[in-house]
Design an enzyme around this catalytic site. Structure first.
Site, PDB file in Angstrom:
ATOM      1  N   SER A 169      46.322  17.149  45.086  1.00 15.55           N
ATOM      2  CA  SER A 169      46.213  15.922  45.880  1.00 15.55           C
ATOM      3  C   SER A 169      46.081  14.713  44.957  1.00 15.55           C
ATOM      4  CB  SER A 169      44.994  15.992  46.796  1.00 15.55           C
ATOM      5  OG  SER A 169      44.672  14.684  47.233  1.00 15.55           O
ATOM      6  N   HIS A 222      50.648  16.731  46.867  1.00 14.12           N
ATOM      7  CA  HIS A 222      50.009  16.411  48.156  1.00 14.12           C
ATOM      8  C   HIS A 222      49.704  14.917  48.179  1.00 14.12           C
ATOM      9  CE1 HIS A 222      47.657  17.552  51.750  1.00 14.12           C
ATOM     10  NE2 HIS A 222      46.780  16.640  51.354  1.00 14.12           N
ATOM     11  N   ASP A 240      48.206  11.881  50.287  1.00 16.31           N
ATOM     12  CA  ASP A 240      47.251  11.613  51.367  1.00 16.31           C
ATOM     13  C   ASP A 240      47.342  10.172  51.865  1.00 16.31           C
ATOM     14  OD1 ASP A 240      45.606  14.007  51.810  1.00 16.31           O
ATOM     15  OD2 ASP A 240      45.021  13.752  49.717  1.00 16.31           O
ATOM     16  N   MET A 248      46.093   7.324  54.423  1.00 11.72           N
ATOM     17  CA  MET A 248      44.950   6.981  55.299  1.00 11.72           C
ATOM     18  C   MET A 248      45.105   5.562  55.817  1.00 11.72           C
ATOM     19  SD  MET A 248      41.854   8.377  52.974  1.00 11.72           S
ATOM     20  CE  MET A 248      41.881  10.021  52.264  1.00 11.72           C
ATOM     21  N   HIS A 270      50.485  14.210  53.880  1.00 10.94           N
ATOM     22  CA  HIS A 270      49.398  14.441  54.839  1.00 10.94           C
ATOM     23  C   HIS A 270      49.035  13.104  55.469  1.00 10.94           C
ATOM     24  CE1 HIS A 270      44.833  15.697  55.291  1.00 10.94           C
ATOM     25  NE2 HIS A 270      45.413  15.435  56.449  1.00 10.94           N
ATOM     26  N   MET A 322      46.927  10.888  57.659  1.00 11.77           N
ATOM     27  CA  MET A 322      45.644  10.725  58.353  1.00 11.77           C
ATOM     28  C   MET A 322      45.694   9.364  59.034  1.00 11.77           C
ATOM     29  SD  MET A 322      43.279  12.296  55.340  1.00 11.77           S
ATOM     30  CE  MET A 322      44.592  12.165  54.131  1.00 11.77           C
ATOM     31  N   MET A 371      41.499  21.750  57.423  1.00 14.35           N
ATOM     32  CA  MET A 371      40.649  20.880  56.608  1.00 14.35           C
ATOM     33  C   MET A 371      39.331  21.597  56.287  1.00 14.35           C
ATOM     34  SD  MET A 371      42.367  18.115  56.025  1.00 14.35           S
ATOM     35  CE  MET A 371      41.082  17.380  55.018  1.00 14.35           C
ATOM     36  N   ASP A 424      42.628  22.259  52.674  1.00 14.10           N
ATOM     37  CA  ASP A 424      42.503  20.956  51.997  1.00 14.10           C
ATOM     38  C   ASP A 424      41.076  20.448  52.102  1.00 14.10           C
ATOM     39  OD1 ASP A 424      42.876  18.404  51.001  1.00 14.10           O
ATOM     40  OD2 ASP A 424      44.100  17.702  52.681  1.00 14.10           O
TER      41      ASP A 424
HETATM   42  C1  DX5 Z   1      40.691  14.444  52.091  1.00 16.48           C
HETATM   43  C2  DX5 Z   1      42.118  14.608  51.603  1.00 16.48           C
HETATM   44  C3  DX5 Z   1      42.224  15.615  50.536  1.00 16.48           C
HETATM   45  C4  DX5 Z   1      41.430  15.280  49.297  1.00 16.48           C
HETATM   46  C5  DX5 Z   1      40.897  16.549  48.751  1.00 16.48           C
HETATM   47  O1  DX5 Z   1      40.644  13.497  53.087  1.00 16.48           O
HETATM   48  O2  DX5 Z   1      42.975  14.984  52.660  1.00 16.48           O
HETATM   49  O3  DX5 Z   1      43.570  15.926  50.227  1.00 16.48           O
HETATM   50  O4  DX5 Z   1      42.148  14.612  48.316  1.00 16.48           O
HETATM   51  O5  DX5 Z   1      40.071  16.257  47.694  1.00 16.48           O
HETATM   52  P1  DX5 Z   1      39.165  17.346  46.999  1.00 16.48           P
HETATM   53  O6  DX5 Z   1      40.067  18.468  46.547  1.00 16.48           O
HETATM   54  O7  DX5 Z   1      38.554  16.611  45.860  1.00 16.48           O
HETATM   55  O8  DX5 Z   1      38.164  17.810  48.005  1.00 16.48           O
HETATM   56 ZN    ZN Z   2      45.018  15.905  52.220  1.00 17.95          ZN
END
Ligand code: DX5
Ligand code: ZN
Length: 217
Positions: free
Chosen positions: A7, A32, A34, A36, A66, A68, A137, A175
């Site tokens: 990620s 990955h 992310d 947000m 991903h 969010m 998750m 994740d």
């Molecule tokens: C959390 C993200 C993850 C995050 C995981 O909201 O979706 O992908 O980066 O981070 P670690 O592996 O540090 O928990």
């Molecule tokens: Zn993620």
């Protein structure tokens, strides 16, 4: 052997391309990404222009996006055009899960449905046949570096059994809080086939060897 999806939330954004290249060269199966929006989760990260740049820098990388965000359907075309290979969105976010899945598929992309720690894994069952992956998750989404919620393992095994029962080889991705010597092997044992790891990879002293150790699980 599980696939590894580092990620980039924990990467150094000033040298994002280099960091991604480093993990891919070490054997990571995908990146990955992310996204947000500050609404669905209480944080902001990055979005389309960053994906466009990464795609340009890494034309062959598989981009595991991903989302969010509260309105995934509104953005799937843009993310597909920007270079996503798989688009995952939250079962909690979308009102129109079936049309969102259909739109992603119509764009020729793989589809993932994500389930938060407080949502029963059964929430994805009505859609299983149409998914490339289910992303379970291990933490409440929004931030890297949080602790893995123990109930996650049971959700993964339940889901594995349900997929087996239906004869599906759907990937099960996990994740959040996935760590090399503790939760990662437990997730694989429970039936996860993709390990998403941010801090455990990018904060490691030796990033390539962290990727290789994940790959060896
Ligand atoms: C959390 C993200 C993850 C995050 C995981 O909201 O979706 O992908 O980066 O981070 P670690 O592996 O540090 O928990
Ligand atoms: Zn993620």
């Amino acid at each position: 052997m599980a696939k590894v999806s580092p990620s980039v939330l924990s990467a150094d954004f000033a040298k994002l391309g280099e960091d991604c290249k480093k993990v891919l060269d070490a054997g990571a199966d995908m990146i990955h990404f992310d996204v947000m929006d500050g609404h669905f989760v209480d944080n902001l990260s990055f979005g389309l222009p960053v994906l466009v740049s990464l795609r340009k820098a890494l034309p062959d990388a598989y981009m595991d996006v991903h989302l969010m965000i509260t309105e995934p359907l509104h953005f799937v075309r843009e993310f597909a055009d920007a270079g996503a290979d798989c688009i995952s969105f939250h079962v909690e976010a979308a009102n129109s899960i079936r049309s969102t899945i259909a739109s992603i598929k119509a764009l020729g992309k793989d589809v993932g449905l994500v389930v938060n720690p407080d949502t029963p894994v059964e929430a994805v069952y009505p859609f299983l046949e149409d998914l490339s992956l289910v992303l379970v998750m291990g933490v409440t989404p929004g931030h890297g570096g949080q602790c893995f919620r123990p109930g996650t393992l049971e959700k993964i095994s339940k889901l594995r059994s349900e997929c087996d029962r239906r004869g599906l080889d759907t990937d099960i991705s996990v994740d959040g809080g996935v760590k090399l010597n503790s939760t990662a092997p437990q997730c694989v044992e429970a039936g996860a086939t993709i390990l998403v790891a941010g801090s455990a990879i990018f904060d490691a002293d030796d990033v390539p060897s962290a990727v290789k150790s994940f790959k060896a699980l």
